[in-house]
Design an enzyme around this catalytic site. Structure first.
Site, PDB file in Angstrom:
ATOM      1  N   ARG A   1       0.834  -1.197   0.000  1.00 46.00           N
ATOM      2  CA  ARG A   1       0.000   0.000   0.000  1.00 46.00           C
ATOM      3  C   ARG A   1       0.875   1.255   0.000  1.00 46.00           C
ATOM      4  O   ARG A   1       1.969   1.273   0.587  1.00 46.00           O
ATOM      5  CB  ARG A   1      -0.877  -0.013   1.250  1.00 46.00           C
ATOM      6  CG  ARG A   1      -1.864   1.142   1.408  1.00 46.00           C
ATOM      7  CD  ARG A   1      -2.963   1.085   0.402  1.00 46.00           C
ATOM      8  NE  ARG A   1      -4.130   1.872   0.832  1.00 46.00           N
ATOM      9  CZ  ARG A   1      -5.044   2.345  -0.013  1.00 46.00           C
ATOM     10  NH1 ARG A   1      -4.920   2.106  -1.311  1.00 46.00           N
ATOM     11  NH2 ARG A   1      -6.086   3.019   0.435  1.00 46.00           N
TER      12      ARG A   1
ATOM     13  N   THR B   1      -9.849   0.194  -9.742  1.00 46.58           N
ATOM     14  CA  THR B   1      -8.913  -0.773  -9.167  1.00 46.58           C
ATOM     15  C   THR B   1      -8.892  -1.968 -10.103  1.00 46.58           C
ATOM     16  O   THR B   1      -9.699  -2.063 -11.014  1.00 46.58           O
ATOM     17  CB  THR B   1      -9.395  -1.168  -7.758  1.00 46.58           C
ATOM     18  OG1 THR B   1      -9.404   0.000  -6.930  1.00 46.58           O
ATOM     19  CG2 THR B   1      -8.523  -2.203  -7.078  1.00 46.58           C
TER      20      THR B   1
ATOM     21  N   ASP C   1      -7.789   8.401   0.324  1.00 46.10           N
ATOM     22  CA  ASP C   1      -8.378   7.275   1.066  1.00 46.10           C
ATOM     23  C   ASP C   1      -8.268   7.495   2.572  1.00 46.10           C
ATOM     24  O   ASP C   1      -8.795   6.714   3.352  1.00 46.10           O
ATOM     25  CB  ASP C   1      -7.699   5.955   0.688  1.00 46.10           C
ATOM     26  CG  ASP C   1      -8.450   5.237  -0.423  1.00 46.10           C
ATOM     27  OD1 ASP C   1      -9.448   5.786  -0.904  1.00 46.10           O
ATOM     28  OD2 ASP C   1      -8.032   4.133  -0.817  1.00 46.10           O
TER      29      ASP C   1
ATOM     30  N   SER D   1      -7.875   0.856   3.208  1.00 43.74           N
ATOM     31  CA  SER D   1      -8.349   0.381   1.911  1.00 43.74           C
ATOM     32  C   SER D   1      -9.509  -0.588   2.107  1.00 43.74           C
ATOM     33  O   SER D   1      -9.695  -1.139   3.201  1.00 43.74           O
ATOM     34  CB  SER D   1      -7.213  -0.325   1.168  1.00 43.74           C
ATOM     35  OG  SER D   1      -7.686  -0.997   0.026  1.00 43.74           O
ATOM     36  N   SER D   2     -10.281  -0.789   1.042  1.00 40.55           N
ATOM     37  CA  SER D   2     -11.319  -1.817   1.040  1.00 40.55           C
ATOM     38  C   SER D   2     -10.930  -2.997   0.160  1.00 40.55           C
ATOM     39  O   SER D   2     -11.729  -3.921  -0.019  1.00 40.55           O
ATOM     40  CB  SER D   2     -12.640  -1.234   0.541  1.00 40.55           C
ATOM     41  OG  SER D   2     -13.096  -0.225   1.391  1.00 40.55           O
TER      42      SER D   2
ATOM     43  N   GLY E   1     -13.738  -2.021  -7.224  1.00 33.63           N
ATOM     44  CA  GLY E   1     -15.040  -1.493  -6.841  1.00 33.63           C
ATOM     45  C   GLY E   1     -15.035  -0.558  -5.657  1.00 33.63           C
ATOM     46  O   GLY E   1     -16.081  -0.354  -5.035  1.00 33.63           O
ATOM     47  N   GLY E   2     -13.897   0.020  -5.285  1.00 32.88           N
ATOM     48  CA  GLY E   2     -13.864   0.936  -4.152  1.00 32.88           C
ATOM     49  C   GLY E   2     -14.349   0.265  -2.888  1.00 32.88           C
ATOM     50  O   GLY E   2     -14.068  -0.900  -2.622  1.00 32.88           O
TER      51      GLY E   2
END
Length: 580
Positions: A105, A391, A431, A455-456, A477-478
């Protein structure tokens, strides 16, 4: 073309993958499900899938194939991911018989403070102002993570893995309908700014169109540097200096990235988060991703219910799933952030007794409204984050028995629109919570120097009751990634649907705000019934991009979400007779 010849020379030495024709999904073009006896690759773009398959056919590892795929995606799917962004990787290590996860990340520049996106009037910047330009750029982590993974799990030489993307960048790729559509829709106003990104995506003043061939000689040069110098060629030297200058000298919103931030970046091996579900073990990423915890919570909350006996398009399932989801998102919003900077009560959030108490809410016959977070300690403040759905995801199974699930991103479509060396830099710092909160209840996910934003992303691998890998999946997809992944898990583990049928199911999303049902795919009677239960129901596109691999006997099925352009390809290793 050299790139096609390179792939063809490899593939000719393999047995071709058998294909299974699934039933056509209503509203989608039928998509083939691939079969591979020894290996499988599924990515969001055909160029990347073909290149990954070729690497696997040479005996390359799942990590090798993922490296090649990510480099190709940097070129062919630039709106979604690339070497200017970051990633999370989950891997089943067949030799060690263990699950490992790698955190690549992005990090906030050391000079960043909680007020990074605050204005003089003590209000946060408008979101659209925050995401474009240098201020939102975090230190990219993808290259460091891929290089570090290769040092431990690579089989083929690093330089070999970058050649397909280099050749393709030199000779050109065909612009896909999705890329052209997103450009024409101008989803990122930052591309209209004068500069390298505008010149690349709008040559001669017009957006690229589907079917055009586009070269990227600058990216070819960058990847050649990385092929020769490894990760050092990205984080030190001329390329690093160019990134810093582009961020700090952004004409609209200068950022804080420095050469020291790049030189000091390190990917982190972290303990995966695993949750039991009907004798299976569902494993995902821990903090700073909220994916593993939230998916685990949703599955645990659903487990007491006989989901198998409930129709997948029923009011009963939609209600149970929505209630489980709203509870998970409530906890996610308050507690999950970078555990290197704040205490994240991961074990408490996944404790069976805690979830049993939380699960009592699923017995309600109507929607109680917005859920409150559970009480597991801490005094965090409210979070203001708007993660976006640009993403990519990929899954790989290699001949050695390793299984990989990897999600990567540059955040908003086309990222910050700051372009250097033929690739886009991320805008992942948005984010973080744009408002840091107020003492003593500061947002756990506030900006801090060196910190990774929440993050998701939810790369997921499932172990069967014998502790062996049976399934790998994930999605772009966020913040809705969590919904896409958990719904697929239910479809495959409870209803045991074929891959094509599971991928075609109408999507359901509830993030503790409102119930969003996939437009043009959801039964109007379901909309009416859920409204009658008190839900705030909305219809809209739920453009998931799930890639999935599933164990089938001694081989693998692979498939890609029909909503996007992904493909899956597998194969069988061929024994080579020794020369006499």
């Amino acid at each position: 073309m050299r790139w096609i010849a390179w792939c063809g020379a490899v593939i000719l030495g393999t047995a071709q993958a058998a294909l299974i024709e699934p039933e056509a999904a209503t509203g989608f073009q039928a998509r083939e499900v691939a079969w591979g006896q020894d290996y499988m690759a599924a990515t969001a773009n055909p160029y990347a899938t073909e290149a990954a398959q070729a690497i696997l056919a040479q005996g390359g590892s799942a990590v090798d194939a993922a490296i090649t795929a990510q480099m190709v995606l940097t070129l062919t799917e630039p709106q979604s991911s690339g070497i200017g962004g970051g990633l999370f990787m989950l891997l089943w290590d067949a030799q060690a018989q263990q699950m490992v996860s790698l955190d690549g990340r992005e990090t906030a520049p050391k000079a960043a403070t909680p007020s990074l996106f605050m204005q003089d009037d003590a209000t946060p910047m408008r979101w659209l102002d925050a995401v474009i330009g240098g201020r939102a750029v975090g230190t990219p982590g993808a290259v460091a993570a891929l290089y570090q993974a290769h040092q431990r799990y690579g089989v083929l030489p690093w330089s070999t893995l970058l050649q397909p993307a280099i050749i393709l960048a030199q000779e050109g790729f065909i612009v896909s309908p999705r890329l052209a559509k997103l450009l024409a829709a101008e989803i990122n106003p930052g591309l209209q700014r004068p500069g390298p990104a505008n010149r690349y995506f709008a040559p001669e003043g017009h957006w690229l169109e589907a079917g055009q061939r586009r070269t990227n000689p600058e990216l070819a040069k960058t990847l050649t540097t990385l092929a020769n110098a490894g990760a050092a060629g990205f984080y030190q030297g001329p390329l690093a200096l160019r990134m810093v200058e582009a961020v700090q000298q952004d004409p609209d919103r200068p950022g804080l990235l420095t050469e020291a931030d790049l030189a000091q970046y390190r990917a982190q091996w972290r303990k995966p988060v695993c949750t039991r579900y009907r004798r299976h073990s569902v494993c995902g990423m821990g903090p700073p991703s909220s994916g593993g915890i939230a998916v685990g919570q949703i599955m645990a909350l659903l487990e007491p219910h006989d989901i198998k006996a409930i129709a997948n398009d029923s009011v009963a399932f939609t209600h149970l799933y929505s209630q489980a989801s709203r509870l998970a998102y409530a906890d996610r919003g308050l507690y999950v952030a970078d555990s290197d900077y704040v205490e994240v009560p991961t074990e408490a959030l996944l404790d069976p007794a805690y979830l049993q108490r939380r699960g009592e809410a699923l017995l309600s016959l109507t929607d109680p409204g917005q859920a409150q977070p559970g009480r597991v300690g801490g005094s965090n403040g409210a979070d203001q984050t708007q993660p976006l759905p640009s993403t990519t995801h990929m899954v790989m199974a290699d001949p050695q028995g390793n299984l990989l699930s990897l999600t990567s991103s540059i955040e908003m479509g086309f990222g910050s629109t700051v372009m250097v060396g033929g690739f886009l830099l991320n805008n992942q710092l948005t984010d973080f919570s744009l408002h840091p909160g107020s003492a003593p209840a500061l947002a756990a996910n506030r900006v801090q120097g060196g910190k990774r934003p929440r993050s998701s992303m939810a790369p997921t691998i499932v172990l069967d009751p014998q502790g062996q890998p049976s399934l790998a999946l994930g999605s772009p997809g966020g913040s809705r990634i969590i919904n896409y992944v958990s719904q697929m898990l239910v479809a495959l583990l409870d209803w045991q649907l074929p891959l094509a049928e599971a991928l075609a199911l109408p999507r359901i999303s509830h993030r503790n705000d409102y119930l969003l049902l996939e437009s043009e795919r959801s039964d109007p009677t379901l909309v009416e019934a859920m409204s009658a239960k008190g839900y705030d129901v909305k219809l809209g596109p739920l453009n998931s991009g799930v890639q999935v691999i599933q164990r089938a006997g001694k081989g693998w099925y692979g498939a890609a979400d029909p909503r996007r352009e992904g493909t899956a390809l597998g194969g069988q290793m061929v024994e080579r007779k020794s020369a006499h």
